[in-house]
Write a protein that holds these residues in place. Sequence first.
Motif, PDB file in Angstrom:
ATOM      1  N   ASP A 126       0.814  -1.218   0.000  1.00 24.49           N
ATOM      2  CA  ASP A 126       0.000   0.000   0.000  1.00 24.49           C
ATOM      3  C   ASP A 126       0.845   1.264   0.000  1.00 24.49           C
ATOM      4  O   ASP A 126       0.479   2.268  -0.602  1.00 24.49           O
ATOM      5  N   GLN A 127       1.990   1.219   0.688  1.00 24.70           N
ATOM      6  CA  GLN A 127       2.822   2.412   0.778  1.00 24.70           C
ATOM      7  C   GLN A 127       3.313   2.867  -0.592  1.00 24.70           C
ATOM      8  O   GLN A 127       3.503   4.057  -0.817  1.00 24.70           O
ATOM      9  N   VAL A 128       3.473   1.951  -1.523  1.00 23.99           N
ATOM     10  CA  VAL A 128       3.908   2.313  -2.874  1.00 23.99           C
ATOM     11  C   VAL A 128       2.819   3.152  -3.551  1.00 23.99           C
ATOM     12  O   VAL A 128       3.098   4.198  -4.142  1.00 23.99           O
ATOM     13  N   VAL A 170      -7.790  14.765  -1.695  1.00 29.60           N
ATOM     14  CA  VAL A 170      -6.861  13.976  -2.521  1.00 29.60           C
ATOM     15  C   VAL A 170      -7.588  13.419  -3.740  1.00 29.60           C
ATOM     16  O   VAL A 170      -7.069  13.485  -4.868  1.00 29.60           O
ATOM     17  N   ARG A 171      -8.801  12.904  -3.537  1.00 28.25           N
ATOM     18  CA  ARG A 171      -9.583  12.376  -4.668  1.00 28.25           C
ATOM     19  C   ARG A 171      -9.828  13.472  -5.715  1.00 28.25           C
ATOM     20  O   ARG A 171      -9.675  13.232  -6.909  1.00 28.25           O
ATOM     21  N   GLY A 172     -10.193  14.657  -5.266  1.00 26.07           N
ATOM     22  CA  GLY A 172     -10.454  15.752  -6.192  1.00 26.07           C
ATOM     23  C   GLY A 172      -9.223  16.190  -6.955  1.00 26.07           C
ATOM     24  O   GLY A 172      -9.302  16.549  -8.129  1.00 26.07           O
ATOM     25  N   VAL A 204      -0.499  14.528   6.502  1.00 25.42           N
ATOM     26  CA  VAL A 204      -0.665  13.481   5.483  1.00 25.42           C
ATOM     27  C   VAL A 204       0.636  12.700   5.323  1.00 25.42           C
ATOM     28  O   VAL A 204       0.625  11.466   5.252  1.00 25.42           O
ATOM     29  N   GLU A 205       1.744  13.402   5.300  1.00 28.83           N
ATOM     30  CA  GLU A 205       3.029  12.718   5.147  1.00 28.83           C
ATOM     31  C   GLU A 205       3.328  11.825   6.356  1.00 28.83           C
ATOM     32  O   GLU A 205       3.912  10.755   6.202  1.00 28.83           O
ATOM     33  N   MET A 206       2.894  12.249   7.537  1.00 27.89           N
ATOM     34  CA  MET A 206       3.064  11.417   8.722  1.00 27.89           C
ATOM     35  C   MET A 206       2.232  10.139   8.597  1.00 27.89           C
ATOM     36  O   MET A 206       2.700   9.050   8.941  1.00 27.89           O
ATOM     37  N   LEU A 207       1.016  10.262   8.067  1.00 26.39           N
ATOM     38  CA  LEU A 207       0.179   9.078   7.875  1.00 26.39           C
ATOM     39  C   LEU A 207       0.785   8.129   6.842  1.00 26.39           C
ATOM     40  O   LEU A 207       0.728   6.909   7.006  1.00 26.39           O
ATOM     41  N   ILE A 208       1.358   8.688   5.797  1.00 24.14           N
ATOM     42  CA  ILE A 208       2.003   7.850   4.790  1.00 24.14           C
ATOM     43  C   ILE A 208       3.205   7.140   5.402  1.00 24.14           C
ATOM     44  O   ILE A 208       3.464   5.975   5.114  1.00 24.14           O
ATOM     45  N   GLU A 209       3.920   7.829   6.286  1.00 19.86           N
ATOM     46  CA  GLU A 209       5.029   7.206   7.008  1.00 19.86           C
ATOM     47  C   GLU A 209       4.516   6.024   7.840  1.00 19.86           C
ATOM     48  O   GLU A 209       5.190   5.007   7.974  1.00 19.86           O
ATOM     49  N   PHE A 210       3.309   6.151   8.387  1.00 18.96           N
ATOM     50  CA  PHE A 210       2.696   5.073   9.156  1.00 18.96           C
ATOM     51  C   PHE A 210       2.621   3.797   8.321  1.00 18.96           C
ATOM     52  O   PHE A 210       2.909   2.712   8.815  1.00 18.96           O
ATOM     53  N   ALA A 211       2.243   3.935   7.057  1.00 22.22           N
ATOM     54  CA  ALA A 211       2.115   2.764   6.184  1.00 22.22           C
ATOM     55  C   ALA A 211       3.475   2.138   5.889  1.00 22.22           C
ATOM     56  O   ALA A 211       3.571   0.931   5.691  1.00 22.22           O
ATOM     57  N   SER A 212       4.514   2.968   5.860  1.00 23.70           N
ATOM     58  CA  SER A 212       5.844   2.472   5.524  1.00 23.70           C
ATOM     59  C   SER A 212       6.636   2.035   6.747  1.00 23.70           C
ATOM     60  O   SER A 212       7.388   1.069   6.701  1.00 23.70           O
ATOM     61  N   ASN A 213       6.493   2.799   7.824  1.00 28.12           N
ATOM     62  CA  ASN A 213       7.339   2.576   8.983  1.00 28.12           C
ATOM     63  C   ASN A 213       6.572   2.928  10.256  1.00 28.12           C
ATOM     64  O   ASN A 213       6.719   4.031  10.785  1.00 28.12           O
ATOM     65  N   PRO A 214       5.759   2.020  10.754  1.00 29.77           N
ATOM     66  CA  PRO A 214       4.920   2.315  11.920  1.00 29.77           C
ATOM     67  C   PRO A 214       5.710   2.764  13.154  1.00 29.77           C
ATOM     68  O   PRO A 214       5.241   3.584  13.924  1.00 29.77           O
ATOM     69  N   ALA A 228      -8.287   4.462  -4.006  1.00 25.92           N
ATOM     70  CA  ALA A 228      -9.333   4.763  -3.018  1.00 25.92           C
ATOM     71  C   ALA A 228      -9.231   3.822  -1.824  1.00 25.92           C
ATOM     72  O   ALA A 228      -9.274   4.254  -0.665  1.00 25.92           O
ATOM     73  N   LYS A 229      -9.075   2.540  -2.086  1.00 21.44           N
ATOM     74  CA  LYS A 229      -8.998   1.550  -1.015  1.00 21.44           C
ATOM     75  C   LYS A 229      -7.794   1.801  -0.119  1.00 21.44           C
ATOM     76  O   LYS A 229      -7.898   1.766   1.114  1.00 21.44           O
ATOM     77  N   VAL A 230      -6.661   2.081  -0.726  1.00 18.25           N
ATOM     78  CA  VAL A 230      -5.434   2.290   0.041  1.00 18.25           C
ATOM     79  C   VAL A 230      -5.541   3.531   0.932  1.00 18.25           C
ATOM     80  O   VAL A 230      -5.184   3.501   2.110  1.00 18.25           O
ATOM     81  N   TRP A 231      -6.067   4.631   0.378  1.00 20.36           N
ATOM     82  CA  TRP A 231      -6.197   5.856   1.171  1.00 20.36           C
ATOM     83  C   TRP A 231      -7.235   5.688   2.279  1.00 20.36           C
ATOM     84  O   TRP A 231      -7.040   6.163   3.394  1.00 20.36           O
ATOM     85  N   GLN A 232      -8.323   5.024   1.987  1.00 21.91           N
ATOM     86  CA  GLN A 232      -9.336   4.799   3.024  1.00 21.91           C
ATOM     87  C   GLN A 232      -8.780   3.906   4.128  1.00 21.91           C
ATOM     88  O   GLN A 232      -8.993   4.164   5.315  1.00 21.91           O
ATOM     89  N   ASN A 233      -8.063   2.877   3.748  1.00 15.36           N
ATOM     90  CA  ASN A 233      -7.447   1.994   4.742  1.00 15.36           C
ATOM     91  C   ASN A 233      -6.422   2.736   5.587  1.00 15.36           C
ATOM     92  O   ASN A 233      -6.330   2.522   6.788  1.00 15.36           O
ATOM     93  N   LEU A 234      -5.669   3.611   4.960  1.00 10.45           N
ATOM     94  CA  LEU A 234      -4.677   4.391   5.696  1.00 10.45           C
ATOM     95  C   LEU A 234      -5.341   5.180   6.815  1.00 10.45           C
ATOM     96  O   LEU A 234      -4.924   5.142   7.966  1.00 10.45           O
TER      97      LEU A 234
END
Length: 158
Positions: free
Chosen positions: A36-38, A135-137, A90-100, A148-154
């Motif tokens: 998902d992080q990709v 982000v969707r817009g 948002v970048e912190m949340l993306i970091e969550f997916a890569s490196n909790p 959509a699935k990846v962002w919602q799951n995040l």
Amino acid sequence: VTGQGWNEDEEAAFDWFWRIVGRTMTHTLEMQENGDQVVLKASWGMVKERVTTEEFGEIIFSNLAHIEPGIIHLFRRPKRIQAAQFQKAVEMLIEFASNPENFFQSFKGLVIRHIKYGVKVEHTKPFGQAILVGVRGILKNDWDEQTAKVWQNLWLRA
């Protein structure tokens, strides 16, 4: 040993807490295993190419005003600074997916600051919705089912 000498309420509270932590960590591992992080990093890169930080902030403010106008008062900093904070969140949340592990180290200070600002847990849902709608817009046709699935799951996992 965990639980020795606990009464029923303490045992129930620990079981409740452990179920939440276990479920969250299971989903986090699934996010990592699914790559998902990709998708998150690629789509976030597109967002940053298409809009400035200030434009992103305006989009989030606009979405929040529509979704939950009652929380706008919590954002007291100038919009330019707040926009940068939205982007950082948002970048912190993306970091969550890569490196909790890194995420949780940063998250503690963030939570403490936001409690001091008067933010309540129920404010996180409209904020997350504002981010997803934004982000969707911005992504438009690049917002597909997988994205959509990846962002919602995040947002659900964090």
